[in-house]
Design a protein around this motif. Structure first.
Motif, PDB file in Angstrom:
ATOM      1  N   ILE A 159      82.917 100.239 -90.150  1.00 41.69           N
ATOM      2  CA  ILE A 159      82.423  99.422 -91.281  1.00 41.69           C
ATOM      3  C   ILE A 159      81.256  98.690 -90.788  1.00 41.69           C
ATOM      4  N   LEU A 160      81.225  98.177 -89.543  1.00 38.84           N
ATOM      5  CA  LEU A 160      80.019  97.497 -89.170  1.00 38.84           C
ATOM      6  C   LEU A 160      78.810  98.290 -88.829  1.00 38.84           C
ATOM      7  N   LEU A 161      79.085  99.354 -88.115  1.00 35.69           N
ATOM      8  CA  LEU A 161      77.698  99.988 -87.406  1.00 35.69           C
ATOM      9  C   LEU A 161      77.496 100.829 -88.454  1.00 35.69           C
ATOM     10  N   LYS A 162      78.050 101.530 -89.310  1.00 39.62           N
ATOM     11  CA  LYS A 162      77.703 102.541 -90.244  1.00 39.62           C
ATOM     12  C   LYS A 162      76.987 101.831 -91.406  1.00 39.62           C
ATOM     13  N   ALA A 169      70.185  87.761 -88.649  1.00 34.12           N
ATOM     14  CA  ALA A 169      71.260  88.857 -88.065  1.00 34.12           C
ATOM     15  C   ALA A 169      72.546  88.912 -89.315  1.00 34.12           C
ATOM     16  N   LYS A 170      73.005  90.042 -89.259  1.00 28.26           N
ATOM     17  CA  LYS A 170      74.318  90.054 -89.942  1.00 28.26           C
ATOM     18  C   LYS A 170      75.445  89.208 -89.129  1.00 28.26           C
ATOM     19  N   ILE A 171      76.281  88.847 -89.780  1.00 25.02           N
ATOM     20  CA  ILE A 171      77.513  88.101 -89.063  1.00 25.02           C
ATOM     21  C   ILE A 171      78.775  88.578 -89.671  1.00 25.02           C
ATOM     22  N   ALA A 172      79.680  88.689 -88.779  1.00 19.94           N
ATOM     23  CA  ALA A 172      81.007  89.401 -88.992  1.00 19.94           C
ATOM     24  C   ALA A 172      81.924  88.575 -88.350  1.00 19.94           C
ATOM     25  N   THR A 173      83.075  88.011 -89.177  1.00 21.77           N
ATOM     26  CA  THR A 173      84.090  87.169 -88.726  1.00 21.77           C
ATOM     27  C   THR A 173      85.336  87.963 -88.457  1.00 21.77           C
ATOM     28  N   ILE A 174      86.039  87.910 -87.407  1.00 22.81           N
ATOM     29  CA  ILE A 174      87.247  88.483 -87.246  1.00 22.81           C
ATOM     30  C   ILE A 174      88.303  87.549 -87.233  1.00 22.81           C
TER      31      ILE A 174
END
Length: 375
Positions: free
Chosen positions: A370-373, A127-132
């Protein structure tokens, strides 16, 4: 598309940021299947309960100790212990990830990012990983496993520059700001809110947070509250005591003794923070990442009290440096510091203007877009 949002129960900011992202996806991306999960509770509920309770007690009774842990966890033995323990816990998290099979993992706490990046490095997940990052100062625990993290979202450009200095690909980093509720985008009817509080529109309104989740620094908080009540009689104050009965009682006693019941309202708890911020001229608060972001979005100058050593003190320094806040430190005379602030209308106006440079009202929507597009 399946999205999982991981948070951990160490302070409310991580959860609230996660909830804001979830809300935005549910409202704007109907085709997305999104789920919110406390990663620490899932991995080991016993460890989660012990560590959460330990964090709360340490932040409340020995904040200096938390400051030491925060500093040491960037490097040396503690950093390695943390990384090793997260690898062990990641194995249990793998069961959940295989069951849910997400396309995108969003994490608002470094533990979630660390565990997932470790699993990705071992080729266990794809999976793609996004850190906030939910503070205004960077900490290297957020960057563990950065080679296998696809997105970093930070509060401001200075943090982006720091991540670039740590050899993180600039294309992964977005200075969107910290996610906040879309309720801070609403154009409220200020007159009706003032009327509901029985306040006037020709007086300065101060929003005073008494310590948040932990009720920190009660004696100092009460002392500073008393300064506002006695010194600035031509103001009106909304005071939030939090889940702290002793603080509420202390606030109410000061209000009654100074005959200010008509211009000061004390609340134990409120769900009207966006509304109250919309009518305020100044906020008094600890500088947690979320409250700071909400204050900036509401263009409110800040008076900072009782920051927890570590990330909150770093936040306080950053906000002072940028002319947005004054920080009343333990050694400061609060009467003198507040008198200097309120006697200088230009300083308050400049502080308000400076909030516009860092305010990120549309942070949540921008992160989701940004993430979902792209994912």
């Amino acid at each position: 598309m399946k999205v999982i949002i991981f948070y951990a129960s160490y302070g409310g900011g991580h959860l609230n940021a996660a909830k804001s992202i979830q809300e935005c996806i549910l409202n704007n991306y109907k085709e997305i299947d999104v789920e919110l999960i406390d990663c620490m509770k899932y991995v080991n509920i016993t460890i989660e309960k012990i560590t959460t309770a330990a964090y709360r007690e340490m932040a409340k009774k020995a904040p200096w100790a938390w400051g030491r842990i925060y500093a040491d966890s960037q490097k040396g033995p503690l950093a390695h212990i943390s990384s090793r323990s997260n690898k062990i816990m990641a194995i249990k998290l793998l069961k959940l990830l295989r069951e849910k099979n997400p396309d995108l993992i969003i994490s608002t706490h470094p533990f979630g990012s660390q565990m997932c990046s470790y699993l990705k490095r071992k080729n266990k997940i794809h999976a793609k990983i996004a850190t906030i990052m939910t503070d205004f100062a960077p900490h290297d625990q957020w960057l563990v496993g950065s080679d296998f993290t696809d997105y970093f979202f930070v509060a401001h450009k200075k943090m982006k520059d720091y991540l670039i200095s740590k050899n993180i690909d600039e294309r992964k980093i977005f200075d969107t700001g910290i996610p906040i509720s879309n309720r801070f985008l609403v154009d409220y009817d200020k007159n009706s809110i003032l009327k509901e509080l029985e306040f006037h529109d020709n007086k300065k309104t101060i929003l005073f947070f008494g310590g948040g989740e932990f009720g920190l620094g009660k004696t100092r908080t009460v002392e500073i509250f008393e300064c506002f009540v006695k010194l600035f009689k031509n103001t009106q104050i909304i005071a939030i005591s939090g889940k702290n009965e002793k603080m509420r009682n202390a606030f109410e006693k000061i209000v009654e003794e100074n005959n200010r019941t008509d211009s000061i309202k004390v609340f134990e708890y409120t769900k009207q923070v966006p509304e109250f911020m919309s009518i305020s001229d100044l906020v008094v608060t600890k500088p947690g990442g979320l409250t700071t972001s909400e204050s900036l979005a509401s263009n409110l100058p800040m008076v900072i009290i009782n920051p927890i050593p570590g990330q909150e003190e770093e936040n306080a320094e950053f906000l002072e440096e940028n002319g947005i806040a004054i920080w009343i430190k333990k050694t400061d005379d609060p009467y003198k510091k507040l008198e200097n602030l309120f006697s200088d209308e230009k300083k308050l106006a400049d502080m308000k203007e400076n909030t516009k440079k860092l305010a990120r009202k549309y942070s949540t929507q921008n992160i989701c877009d940004i993430l979902l597009k792209r994912s």
